[in-house]
Design a protein around this motif. Structure first.
Motif, mmCIF file in Angstrom:
data_model
loop_
_atom_site.group_PDB
_atom_site.id
_atom_site.type_symbol
_atom_site.label_atom_id
_atom_site.label_comp_id
_atom_site.label_asym_id
_atom_site.label_seq_id
_atom_site.Cartn_x
_atom_site.Cartn_y
_atom_site.Cartn_z
ATOM 1 N N GLY A 22 24.905 -16.644 -5.742
ATOM 2 C CA GLY A 22 25.288 -15.319 -6.072
ATOM 3 C C GLY A 22 24.936 -14.020 -5.139
ATOM 4 N N LEU A 26 26.996 -10.507 -5.054
ATOM 5 C CA LEU A 26 26.160 -9.259 -4.592
ATOM 6 C C LEU A 26 26.882 -8.617 -3.466
ATOM 7 N N PHE A 43 24.528 -14.600 -14.549
ATOM 8 C CA PHE A 43 23.008 -14.088 -13.999
ATOM 9 C C PHE A 43 21.971 -14.055 -15.052
ATOM 10 N N GLN A 76 18.023 -13.765 -9.420
ATOM 11 C CA GLN A 76 18.828 -13.389 -10.765
ATOM 12 C C GLN A 76 18.427 -11.870 -11.077
ATOM 13 N N TYR A 79 20.078 -9.778 -8.604
ATOM 14 C CA TYR A 79 21.712 -9.659 -9.193
ATOM 15 C C TYR A 79 21.879 -8.972 -10.337
ATOM 16 N N TYR A 83 24.095 -5.526 -10.620
ATOM 17 C CA TYR A 83 25.000 -5.598 -11.506
ATOM 18 C C TYR A 83 25.320 -4.398 -12.310
#
Length: 186
Positions: A22, A26, A43, A76, A79, A83
């Protein structure tokens, strides 16, 4: 180093490698200051999955499961925060996150309130986490098969579809964790 320790370290290495994939998304978000072409739900579902397995690891007192899922949940969560920071759809992301937290809370209530402590609780939680994990890894494969089935036959004959090594990490990780659990039970 005995076999169990070796498998434990292999689980940790493969898991960290898989969860680190991920970081590419990112980097894209940071550079473009946007979440265009990046999906949020992987995620979120991976974070929930990590938290479920973390609970399982705590109940089982398995340090490998605890450690890898703490790393996964932290990454996560990072992330998810990034996000949320860059998305134009903050309301949708908030609703999805609140719904996921509600599902997690209801699951936690079920496993801590309605099930008695012991093997039954551990087995049901392990089965639930396993089903969620398989579903999580199966959904991108279904999308890939659907995409390939929609391509004209002429493209299948003239183009090869390369598969990045990252896509094999879940397979290797699952295999190593299976060997690890078999070793623990033996």
């Amino acid at each position: 180093m005995d076999l169990l320790q070796l498998l434990s370290w292999a689980c940790i290495v493969f898991t960290v490698g898989m969860f680190s994939t991920g970081l590419t998304d990112l980097k894209k978000m940071r550079e473009s200051k946007s979440t265009d072409n990046i999906q949020f739900l992987p995620f979120l579902t991976t974070c929930l999955n990590n938290l479920g397995w973390l609970f399982y690891g705590v109940l089982k007192r398995d340090h490998t499961i605890i450690f890898v899922n703490i790393i996964g949940a932290v990454l996560q969560s990072l992330y998810i925060i990034m996000y949320f920071n860059y998305t134009k759809h903050k309301r949708l992301v908030t609703v999805q996150t609140v719904a996921a937290v509600a599902v997690l809370f209801i699951g936690w209530l079920y496993f801590t309130t309605f099930l008695t402590e012991g093997e039954s609780r551990l087995n049901q939680l392990g089965l639930t986490c396993s089903v969620v994990t398989v579903s999580m890894y199966l959904s991108p494969l279904i999308d890939l098969f659907h995409l390939l089935s929609c391509l004209p036959p002429s493209l299948h004959q003239h183009h090869s579809f390369d598969c990045p090594p990252v896509s094999f990490l879940p397979f290797f990780l699952s295999s190593v964790f299976l060997l690890f659990q078999v070793s623990v039970l033996a």
